[in-house]
Design an enzyme around this catalytic site. Structure first.
Site, PDB file in Angstrom:
ATOM      1  N   GLU A 159       0.860  -1.133   0.032  1.00  0.00           N
ATOM      2  CA  GLU A 159      -0.063  -0.072   0.063  1.00  0.00           C
ATOM      3  C   GLU A 159       0.837   1.326  -0.039  1.00  0.00           C
ATOM      4  OE1 GLU A 159      -3.049  -0.234  -0.511  1.00  0.00           O
ATOM      5  OE2 GLU A 159      -3.889  -2.185   0.346  1.00  0.00           O
ATOM      6  N   CYS A 203      -1.779   9.325   3.749  1.00  0.00           N
ATOM      7  CA  CYS A 203      -1.702   8.870   2.149  1.00  0.00           C
ATOM      8  C   CYS A 203      -2.869   9.232   1.482  1.00  0.00           C
ATOM      9  CB  CYS A 203      -1.585   7.444   2.361  1.00  0.00           C
ATOM     10  SG  CYS A 203      -2.642   6.590   3.718  1.00  0.00           S
TER      11      CYS A 203
HETATM   12  P1  NAD Z   1       8.690   5.002   4.288  1.00  0.00           P
HETATM   13  O1  NAD Z   1       8.505   4.093   2.832  1.00  0.00           O
HETATM   14  O2  NAD Z   1       9.675   5.781   4.397  1.00  0.00           O
HETATM   15  O3  NAD Z   1       8.725   3.867   5.354  1.00  0.00           O
HETATM   16  C1  NAD Z   1       7.700   2.706   5.389  1.00  0.00           C
HETATM   17  C2  NAD Z   1       8.483   1.528   6.285  1.00  0.00           C
HETATM   18  O4  NAD Z   1       9.254   1.063   5.362  1.00  0.00           O
HETATM   19  C3  NAD Z   1       9.264   2.083   7.430  1.00  0.00           C
HETATM   20  O5  NAD Z   1       9.092   0.966   8.475  1.00  0.00           O
HETATM   21  C4  NAD Z   1      10.663   1.939   7.016  1.00  0.00           C
HETATM   22  O6  NAD Z   1      11.549   1.878   7.897  1.00  0.00           O
HETATM   23  C5  NAD Z   1      10.621   0.875   5.887  1.00  0.00           C
HETATM   24  N1  NAD Z   1      11.665   0.827   4.942  1.00  0.00           N
HETATM   25  C6  NAD Z   1      12.601   1.701   4.526  1.00  0.00           C
HETATM   26  N2  NAD Z   1      13.463   0.993   3.825  1.00  0.00           N
HETATM   27  C7  NAD Z   1      13.211  -0.222   3.557  1.00  0.00           C
HETATM   28  C8  NAD Z   1      13.959  -1.132   2.975  1.00  0.00           C
HETATM   29  N3  NAD Z   1      14.878  -0.871   1.949  1.00  0.00           N
HETATM   30  N4  NAD Z   1      13.316  -2.322   2.995  1.00  0.00           N
HETATM   31  C9  NAD Z   1      12.355  -2.726   3.833  1.00  0.00           C
HETATM   32  N5  NAD Z   1      11.669  -1.838   4.506  1.00  0.00           N
HETATM   33  C10 NAD Z   1      12.185  -0.369   4.425  1.00  0.00           C
HETATM   34  O7  NAD Z   1       7.226   5.755   4.608  1.00  0.00           O
HETATM   35  P2  NAD Z   1       7.004   6.557   5.625  1.00  0.00           P
HETATM   36  O8  NAD Z   1       7.608   7.960   5.471  1.00  0.00           O
HETATM   37  O9  NAD Z   1       7.042   6.032   7.024  1.00  0.00           O
HETATM   38  O10 NAD Z   1       5.159   6.895   5.392  1.00  0.00           O
HETATM   39  C11 NAD Z   1       4.675   7.576   4.462  1.00  0.00           C
HETATM   40  C12 NAD Z   1       4.470   7.090   2.986  1.00  0.00           C
HETATM   41  O11 NAD Z   1       3.501   6.002   3.318  1.00  0.00           O
HETATM   42  C13 NAD Z   1       3.790   7.985   2.170  1.00  0.00           C
HETATM   43  O12 NAD Z   1       4.112   7.770   0.873  1.00  0.00           O
HETATM   44  C14 NAD Z   1       2.288   7.809   2.397  1.00  0.00           C
HETATM   45  O13 NAD Z   1       1.597   7.902   1.239  1.00  0.00           O
HETATM   46  C15 NAD Z   1       2.410   6.026   2.560  1.00  0.00           C
HETATM   47  N6  NAD Z   1       1.237   5.715   2.968  1.00  0.00           N
HETATM   48  C16 NAD Z   1       0.423   4.750   2.358  1.00  0.00           C
HETATM   49  C17 NAD Z   1      -0.804   4.387   2.917  1.00  0.00           C
HETATM   50  C18 NAD Z   1      -1.780   3.567   2.141  1.00  0.00           C
HETATM   51  O14 NAD Z   1      -2.661   2.888   2.534  1.00  0.00           O
HETATM   52  N7  NAD Z   1      -1.595   3.419   0.942  1.00  0.00           N
HETATM   53  C19 NAD Z   1      -1.235   4.579   4.215  1.00  0.00           C
HETATM   54  C20 NAD Z   1      -0.174   5.267   4.916  1.00  0.00           C
HETATM   55  C21 NAD Z   1       1.037   5.804   4.493  1.00  0.00           C
END
Ligand code: NAD
Length: 531
Positions: free
Chosen positions: A287, A321
């Site tokens: 997501e 999001c």
């Molecule tokens: P992010 O992608 O920076 O991090 C999300 C998670 O992924 C964190 O736990 C992070 O530590 C982990 N991560 C980072 N690098 C990784 C890797 N190489 N391998 C595995 N895991 C890794 O996102 P964020 O800044 O925490 O959240 C904001 C983003 O999330 C925005 O883009 C938002 O739109 C999206 N979001 C989407 C939804 C949805 O339902 N579609 C809901 C909430 C947030």
């Protein structure tokens, strides 16, 4: 711990909470939460509460001098151990049966609701959510568990009798769990998006290894602890904290993980989506982000539109999001609409999110604040008009946090980057269009497809929008939020195109099934025993 039961359900569409008891309960919880700040917490690996040699500090975006919590920097070995623990716990959890699993998870949901105020206050410190947003996040977590549990029940645990070609033949379709699921969560709904996906996987009979965001590890930890307290056996729920590059990467690469559910940015999600199935097929639900449009036609109620856009663009600082970050308004009503929107943006109270009068708190960290200031500079440079905001609060206590002001920009060309890229800050661009068709084409013209909204009193326009818009969650004339505010069992929530991989929404009736795989069982002679 506070166990005050709320007398009013707070959702993201709650417009106001003139409920003194509720306000007092939250204020009391803020004091309680403040007394808990700065504690160190372990990772949860099997029955072990594991610390480590290295720790990281989880600091508050409200005031960087505040350390909310300390967590271990997990290693790849910690992840391997957590996966082993989850694998060992899987057979007994699967064999426990869905009804018993449901009982345990429902108990956890009750505890979360009972502790709503304390968890919300801690969340306000951890990620800067205002009281209504934080209370909503906690209660959403409990409702996600309840709703996913209801799905198991409504489908009788997903055992379905099938047809028969002869009297001796008995066939049924059964959905069965895969094994171990990794649950990787973002900072912005730190409890609901740790808890919801984990609950989906667990109810289905899988065990989980959770990896919360390093900007919000406490909320993931508290969720996991509630499950254990409710009687979920050790090893069924594991939690490893630390960087995506190591902890997340091990979850991606380790063959002991049978499935993954990720919520976060497009960049990280797409990377995982491509790599997770490198060697063989494994389910992965990603997501991801959005660049969610609102359309305002000449037939809109402009007050309703301005209110709906304001709430969706600036609620939790545009860090949902589903946040509305671009608006396409009919040129005939553009000046009127933007004036109303700017007026509302300027009236927003920005500050300490634990205070009652605050409507908008800080963004999550320095990086997010830089994204904001860069966007403002870029808009100015490229001829945009800043109709509201564009500033960062730096006086007094706000100077120690990350407080942008709600920003409305008009006058940029529709193909500008600021109409395309997700910024995740309180920044909305407004562009003029000459027709609904042009607005829909622009709305659909990005790789994203998460949420979208329209304001029009013309039924035919609304229908054209509903027919053609490419997004997983859409709203018509929603004053409470043009594009935001989904609730479990009401609006299912998920993305199309670059916003989500599965085509089945969270919060909805087809979610739990994604954590299961189908087996067709044909038994000749006697009927098969109960599944
Ligand atoms: P992010 O992608 O920076 O991090 C999300 C998670 O992924 C964190 O736990 C992070 O530590 C982990 N991560 C980072 N690098 C990784 C890797 N190489 N391998 C595995 N895991 C890794 O996102 P964020 O800044 O925490 O959240 C904001 C983003 O999330 C925005 O883009 C938002 O739109 C999206 N979001 C989407 C939804 C949805 O339902 N579609 C809901 C909430 C947030």
């Amino acid at each position: 711990m506070a166990t005050t039961t709320p007398r009013m359900k707070i959702t993201y569409a709650t417009l106001s909470a003139d409920n003194e008891e509720l306000q007092a309960a939250y204020d009391h919880a803020v004091d309680e939460a403040r007394a808990m700040l700065g504690r160190s917490y372990p990772m949860l690996i099997g029955a072990e509460e594991r610390t480590g040699d290295e720790w990281f500090e989880d600091r508050s975006p409200n005031d960087a001098d505040i350390v909310v919590s300390r967590f271990p920097v997990g290693t790849r070995q910690d992840v391997r151990d957590a996966i082993d623990a989850a694998r060992a716990a899987f057979p007994a959890w699967r064999d426990l049966g869905w009804r018993r699993r449901l009982e345990l998870l429902r108990r956890a949901a009750e505890t979360i609701s009972e502790r709503q105020f304390l968890y919300a206050a801690l969340m306000s410190f951890e990620v800067g959510k205002t009281r209504l947003e934080a209370l909503g996040d906690v209660e959403e977590t409990a409702d996600l568990i309840r709703y996913y549990g209801d799905t198991m029940e409504a489908n009788d645990g997903f055992v379905k009798p099938m047809g028969s070609l002869s009297p001796e033949e008995h066939t049924r379709s059964i959905l069965k769990p895969h094994g171990v699921w990794a649950v990787i969560s973002p900072f912005n709904f730190p409890m609901a998006l740790s808890g919801g996906p984990a609950a989906g996987a667990l109810l289905a009979g899988n065990t989980v290894v959770m990896k919360p965001s390093s900007d919000a590890p406490l909320m993931g930890y508290l969720f996991a602890k509630v499950l254990l307290e409710a009687g979920v056996p050790a090893g069924v729920v594991n939690l490893v904290t630390g960087p995506g590059e190591t902890v997340g990467a091990e979850l991606e690469e380790n063959p002991g993980v049978d499935g993954m559910v990720f919520t976060g940015s497009y960049e990280v999600g797409m990377r995982l989506y491509k790599h997770f199935t490198r060697d063989y097929p494994r389910p992965i639900i990603t997501e991801m982000g959005g660049k969610n449009p609102a359309i305002v036609t000449r037939n809109a109620d402009l007050d309703e539109a301005a209110e709906g856009v304001m709430r969706s663009a600036f609620g939790f600082d545009g860090q949902k999001c589903s946040a509305n970050s671009r608006v396409y308004v009919d040129a005939a009503v553009a000046d009127q609409f933007t004036a109303k929107l700017a007026e509302r943006a300027k009236a927003i109270t920005v500050g300490d999110p634990t205070r009652r009068e605050t409507w908008m708190g800080p963004v999550i960290n320095e990086r997010a604040l830089e994204k904001f200031t860069t966007a403002v500079e870029e808009a100015r440079r490229d001829g945009g008009r800043i109709l509201a905001g564009g500033e960062v609060l730096r006086d007094g206590a706000t100077g120690r946090g990350y407080f942008p002001t709600p920003t409305v920009v008009a006058g940029l060309p529709l193909d500008h980057r600021l109409f395309r890229d997700e910024l995740f800050v309180p920044f909305v661009v407004v562009g003029e269009v000459d027709s609904l068709d042009e607005a829909i084409a622009e709305a659909n013209g990005t790789p994203y497809g998460l949420t979208a909204g329209i304001f029009t009193r013309d039924r035919a326009e609304a229908e054209r929008f509903l027919d053609r818009i490419e997004a997983g969650v859409v709203y018509v004339n929603r004053r409470a939020g043009a594009t935001t505010g989904a609730w479990p069992g009401i609006q299912s929530f998920g993305g199309w195109k670059g916003s989500g991989s599965s085509g089945k929404n969270g919060l909805g009736p087809y979610y739990v099934q994604q954590f299961l795989r189908e087996q067709s069982q044909t038994v000749m002679g006697d009927e098969p025993p109960d599944a």
